[in-house]
Design an enzyme around this catalytic site. Structure first.
Site, PDB file in Angstrom:
ATOM      1  N   CYS A  73       0.732  -1.245  -0.030  1.00 22.29           N
ATOM      2  CA  CYS A  73      -0.101   0.004  -0.098  1.00 22.29           C
ATOM      3  C   CYS A  73       0.827   1.113  -0.147  1.00 22.29           C
ATOM      4  CB  CYS A  73      -0.902   0.038   1.225  1.00 22.29           C
ATOM      5  SG  CYS A  73      -1.844   1.541   1.363  1.00 22.29           S
ATOM      6  N   ASN A  75       0.367   4.618  -0.024  1.00 23.84           N
ATOM      7  CA  ASN A  75      -0.226   5.518   0.520  1.00 23.84           C
ATOM      8  C   ASN A  75       0.249   5.224   2.233  1.00 23.84           C
ATOM      9  OD1 ASN A  75      -1.236   7.440  -1.255  1.00 23.84           O
ATOM     10  ND2 ASN A  75      -3.000   6.540  -1.224  1.00 23.84           N
ATOM     11  N   CYS A 217      -4.681   6.014  -4.084  1.00 20.52           N
ATOM     12  CA  CYS A 217      -4.067   4.817  -3.976  1.00 20.52           C
ATOM     13  C   CYS A 217      -2.588   4.974  -4.597  1.00 20.52           C
ATOM     14  CB  CYS A 217      -4.895   3.551  -4.720  1.00 20.52           C
ATOM     15  SG  CYS A 217      -3.990   2.264  -4.740  1.00 20.52           S
TER      16      CYS A 217
END
Length: 274
Positions: A73, A75, A217
């Site tokens: 991920c 972020n 995202c």
């Protein structure tokens, strides 16, 4: 359990220190914490663990709101980096972490921006994983309502990217779930919808597996730019505008790591009984 609420361009996280706290997260607990009406509410839960490798600083774990664990991920990585500095878990500005599928370098800058070395994009279908006989810059993917031309890549997690003429009118609510659970993606996929403004500027919306459409995202922005560069329609430094804000993505092409730079914001600290 002590936690911090953070966000990266509106993609919101609960971040937990499992270095100084002994915590275990069953799926039922994650779902309860993720409930925006009865829990804290978040897109992903980020867990800071001690390193598995003595040459690294931390291990980075990510859980979606549905309780599923994922390996990347972008972020979240920026928020992870700010969290460990804010909480005094490290005094380093360059932080080496492991994930379920590799290693990452995170660099905390003085202006609250964080630069993440996302590593090299992965194009081999069997490593994404994606059901295809060989790598192609564009794949034809058929859904129940539309046949799409897509680029497919892994940034540590699988991404499918398709170009649209107008991001505001893209049929993401329907196409997102169809792509996420498409049979050609054995581990499901994050579906990105990219509008190209020019060679150094795109707009992007992402339907994330296990979370639905989010405000931003990071790995999806990286995937979209990598696909655009491979297809010859984007330059090596690209501004990505997402619903939640802006990221800068740089990639010099095959054989080079991809870099993502953006904000990571601390909202508040809290304590909750598990």
């Amino acid at each position: 359990m002590q936690f911090s609420k953070m966000h990266g361009l509106g993609n919101d996280f609960v971040v937990v220190d499992a270095v100084t706290q002994n915590i275990y997260f069953p799926t039922e607990v994650i779902k309860r914490l993720a409930d925006r009406n009865r829990g804290i509410g978040f897109d992903q839960l980020l867990v800071v663990e001690p390193p598995y490798d003595p040459d690294l600083d931390f291990h980075y774990r990510i859980f979606n709101a549905d309780g599923s664990e994922v390996s990347q991920c972008g972020n979240g990585a920026r928020c992870f980096a700010r969290f460990v500095v804010l909480k005094g878990l490290t005094n380093k500005k360059e932080i080496a972490v492991s994930t379920a599928k590799g290693k990452m370098m995170l660099c905390v800058k003085d202006d609250d921006m964080v630069c993440v070395n996302m590593g090299e994009p992965i194009w081999e279908p069997n490593k994404i994983p994606f059901n295809a006989n060989k790598f192609e810059k564009n794949y034809i993917i058929r859904t129940d309502i539309q046949t799409l031309l897509c680029g497919v890549v892994s940034m540590g997690n699988p991404h499918c990217v398709t170009q649209v003429e107008d991001i505001q009118h893209a049929n993401i609510e329907i196409l997102g779930p169809l792509l996420e659970s498409h049979e050609r993606f054995p581990e499901r996929v994050n579906a990105g919808f990219m509008q190209i403004i020019n060679r150094n500027h795109i707009k992007l919306r992402v339907y994330e597996r296990g979370a639905g459409e989010t405000q931003a995202c990071g790995s999806g922005a990286c995937a979209a730019v990598a696909v655009g560069i491979m297809q010859g329609v984007l330059g090596s430094c690209v501004q990505v505008d997402l619903p939640g804000g802006r990221l800068m993505i740089e990639w010099q092409g095959k054989g080079h790591p991809l870099y993502m730079t953006g904000e990571a914001t601390h909202i508040y600290d809290g304590v909750i009984r598990l």
